[in-house]
Design a protein around this motif. Structure first.
Motif, PDB file in Angstrom:
ATOM      1  N   SER A   7      51.138  34.432  42.771  1.00  0.00           N
ATOM      2  CA  SER A   7      50.352  34.381  41.652  1.00  0.00           C
ATOM      3  C   SER A   7      48.879  34.748  41.902  1.00  0.00           C
ATOM      4  CB  SER A   7      50.335  32.793  41.150  1.00  0.00           C
ATOM      5  OG  SER A   7      51.986  32.603  40.831  1.00  0.00           O
ATOM      6  N   LEU A   8      48.177  34.719  42.950  1.00  0.00           N
ATOM      7  CA  LEU A   8      46.974  35.017  43.177  1.00  0.00           C
ATOM      8  C   LEU A   8      46.886  36.321  42.937  1.00  0.00           C
ATOM      9  CD1 LEU A   8      45.722  32.360  45.889  1.00  0.00           C
ATOM     10  CD2 LEU A   8      44.985  32.507  43.392  1.00  0.00           C
ATOM     11  N   ILE A   9      47.749  37.130  43.883  1.00  0.00           N
ATOM     12  CA  ILE A   9      47.647  38.639  43.855  1.00  0.00           C
ATOM     13  C   ILE A   9      47.954  39.074  42.349  1.00  0.00           C
ATOM     14  CG2 ILE A   9      49.007  40.711  44.796  1.00  0.00           C
ATOM     15  CD1 ILE A   9      49.883  38.996  47.065  1.00  0.00           C
ATOM     16  N   LYS A  10      48.780  38.513  41.733  1.00  0.00           N
ATOM     17  CA  LYS A  10      48.968  39.022  40.324  1.00  0.00           C
ATOM     18  C   LYS A  10      47.629  38.864  39.444  1.00  0.00           C
ATOM     19  CE  LYS A  10      54.039  38.443  39.934  1.00  0.00           C
ATOM     20  NZ  LYS A  10      55.198  37.769  39.348  1.00  0.00           N
ATOM     21  N   LEU A  11      47.109  37.655  39.530  1.00  0.00           N
ATOM     22  CA  LEU A  11      45.896  37.499  39.062  1.00  0.00           C
ATOM     23  C   LEU A  11      44.823  38.477  39.367  1.00  0.00           C
ATOM     24  CD1 LEU A  11      44.139  35.519  37.071  1.00  0.00           C
ATOM     25  CD2 LEU A  11      43.647  34.013  38.913  1.00  0.00           C
ATOM     26  N   GLN A  12      44.757  38.761  40.569  1.00  0.00           N
ATOM     27  CA  GLN A  12      43.705  39.986  41.061  1.00  0.00           C
ATOM     28  C   GLN A  12      43.992  40.941  40.453  1.00  0.00           C
ATOM     29  OE1 GLN A  12      40.700  39.528  43.400  1.00  0.00           O
ATOM     30  NE2 GLN A  12      40.623  41.184  41.897  1.00  0.00           N
ATOM     31  N   HIS A  13      45.149  41.629  40.191  1.00  0.00           N
ATOM     32  CA  HIS A  13      45.472  42.832  39.513  1.00  0.00           C
ATOM     33  C   HIS A  13      45.237  42.559  38.171  1.00  0.00           C
ATOM     34  CE1 HIS A  13      48.612  43.842  43.012  1.00  0.00           C
ATOM     35  NE2 HIS A  13      47.464  44.109  43.296  1.00  0.00           N
ATOM     36  N   LEU A  14      45.500  41.520  37.655  1.00  0.00           N
ATOM     37  CA  LEU A  14      45.247  41.513  36.036  1.00  0.00           C
ATOM     38  C   LEU A  14      43.478  41.454  35.894  1.00  0.00           C
ATOM     39  CD1 LEU A  14      47.840  38.720  35.051  1.00  0.00           C
ATOM     40  CD2 LEU A  14      47.564  41.180  34.538  1.00  0.00           C
ATOM     41  N   GLU A  15      42.797  40.912  36.861  1.00  0.00           N
ATOM     42  CA  GLU A  15      41.468  40.623  36.596  1.00  0.00           C
ATOM     43  C   GLU A  15      40.718  42.198  36.739  1.00  0.00           C
ATOM     44  OE1 GLU A  15      39.324  38.510  35.893  1.00  0.00           O
ATOM     45  OE2 GLU A  15      40.059  36.524  36.221  1.00  0.00           O
ATOM     46  N   THR A  16      41.406  43.002  37.581  1.00  0.00           N
ATOM     47  CA  THR A  16      40.977  44.302  37.714  1.00  0.00           C
ATOM     48  C   THR A  16      41.365  45.095  36.529  1.00  0.00           C
ATOM     49  OG1 THR A  16      41.244  44.316  40.320  1.00  0.00           O
ATOM     50  CG2 THR A  16      41.106  46.409  39.146  1.00  0.00           C
ATOM     51  N   GLN A  17      42.360  45.098  36.147  1.00  0.00           N
ATOM     52  CA  GLN A  17      42.897  45.698  34.876  1.00  0.00           C
ATOM     53  C   GLN A  17      41.852  45.334  33.660  1.00  0.00           C
ATOM     54  OE1 GLN A  17      47.007  45.115  33.827  1.00  0.00           O
ATOM     55  NE2 GLN A  17      47.634  45.653  36.047  1.00  0.00           N
ATOM     56  N   ILE A  18      41.580  44.048  33.353  1.00  0.00           N
ATOM     57  CA  ILE A  18      40.780  43.730  32.241  1.00  0.00           C
ATOM     58  C   ILE A  18      39.409  44.022  32.627  1.00  0.00           C
ATOM     59  CG2 ILE A  18      39.637  41.422  31.577  1.00  0.00           C
ATOM     60  CD1 ILE A  18      42.466  40.118  32.177  1.00  0.00           C
ATOM     61  N   ALA A  19      38.825  44.151  33.708  1.00  0.00           N
ATOM     62  CA  ALA A  19      37.595  44.554  33.958  1.00  0.00           C
ATOM     63  C   ALA A  19      37.607  46.027  33.668  1.00  0.00           C
ATOM     64  CB  ALA A  19      37.144  44.505  35.351  1.00  0.00           C
ATOM     65  N   GLU A  20      38.451  46.827  34.219  1.00  0.00           N
ATOM     66  CA  GLU A  20      38.471  48.223  33.855  1.00  0.00           C
ATOM     67  C   GLU A  20      38.750  48.564  32.759  1.00  0.00           C
ATOM     68  OE1 GLU A  20      41.487  49.483  36.355  1.00  0.00           O
ATOM     69  OE2 GLU A  20      40.506  49.651  38.005  1.00  0.00           O
ATOM     70  N   ALA A  21      39.439  47.555  31.716  1.00  0.00           N
ATOM     71  CA  ALA A  21      39.698  47.949  30.193  1.00  0.00           C
ATOM     72  C   ALA A  21      38.373  47.624  29.534  1.00  0.00           C
ATOM     73  CB  ALA A  21      40.922  46.845  29.710  1.00  0.00           C
ATOM     74  N   ARG A  22      37.663  46.662  29.939  1.00  0.00           N
ATOM     75  CA  ARG A  22      36.516  46.361  29.143  1.00  0.00           C
ATOM     76  C   ARG A  22      35.343  47.283  29.523  1.00  0.00           C
ATOM     77  NH1 ARG A  22      36.389  39.854  30.770  1.00  0.00           N
ATOM     78  NH2 ARG A  22      38.046  38.953  29.023  1.00  0.00           N
TER      79      ARG A  22
END
Length: 250
Positions: A7-22
């Motif tokens: 779950s933490l790995i997935k959360l990190q990937h999502l955080e990275t995607q969100i930061a890049e999208a923003r």
């Protein structure tokens, strides 16, 4: 792999995607402005070339008026010269005629110079028009592409944000607090992998052998002793078996 670590790995990937999208959304207006700037520069080049051509034509018309004026003077002086009765008056008018001829010749030369110059400037205008049209088409296509990209990024951001919310909701509060604490300190990266050589992939500090052995199991939440990021391990892919090709009878 433990569900918490996954779950933490997935959360990190999502955080990275969100930061890049923003970041992409924030950069969108500037990318539009850059495209408009290129088009404005092409328009300015075209306008400058057209102005040079207009100035050339105006100057040529003024010179042609001067030529007509000198021609009128010559005609007048010659009529007067034909009517004078003294040699002195004849010579004086002859001097005026000579001066008018010189002035007219100079003006005619300048007219020719403007005509030659006009050919070059007209070619510059045509080239600038072609460049502007090409740039305009490129900018229009780029803006359409940027609009499509923005729509895709906004859609991806919405999906990633929802997925993040789902993971956060199911994650243990202490693990979420740990993740957020490390992310704040480490510029958004709270989870990273350990390399096959036993290094933290983020800070490149070698892990102690016992720590590395625990990380390789992916069964525990283990932090790098140097940067405190949460570590996980990606095992190498299994070797590809080579098929034996027989070329003759067994």
């Amino acid at each position: 792999m433990s569900p918490a670590l996954e779950s933490l790995i997935k959360l990190q990937h999502l955080e990275t995607q969100i930061a890049e999208a923003r970041a992409a959304i924030v950069a969108h207006p500037q990318r539009l402005a850059d495209a408009d700037t290129r088009l404005a520069e092409a328009r300015a080049t075209l306008d400058a070339a057209k102005k040079r051509l207009a100035d050339n034509q105006e100057s040529r018309r003024a010179l042609e008026k001067d030529v007509a004026l000198y021609q009128g003077r010559l005609s007048k002086f010659r009529d007067q010269q034909a009517a004078v009765k003294t040699n002195r008056e004849y010579q004086a008018l002859g001097h005026e005629i000579e001066t008018a001829q010189q002035d007219m010749g100079t003006a005619e030369e300048r007219v020719i110079e403007r005509m030659v110059e006009a050919d070059t400037v007209a070619a510059d205008v045509k080239s600038a028009e072609t460049a502007f049209t090409s740039q305009q088409q490129q900018v229009e296509a780029e803006k359409r592409e940027l609009a499509d990209d923005l729509a895709g990024v906004e859609s991806a951001l919405a999906r990633a944000t929802q997925q993040r919310a789902d993971i956060v909701k199911a994650l243990e509060p202490r693990l979420l607090a740990l993740f957020e604490q490390v992310a704040r300190v480490r510029k958004g990266t709270a989870v990273t992998s350990a390399t096959r050589e036993g290094l933290c992939a983020a800070c490149h500090v070698r892990l102690r052998p016992t720590v590395f052995q625990h990380v390789r199991t992916n069964d525990e939440i283990i932090q790098c002793e140097s940067c405190h990021r949460i570590l996980y391990y990606v095992p190498p892919p299994p070797p590809i078996e080579q098929a034996v090709v027989r070329t003759g009878p067994a």
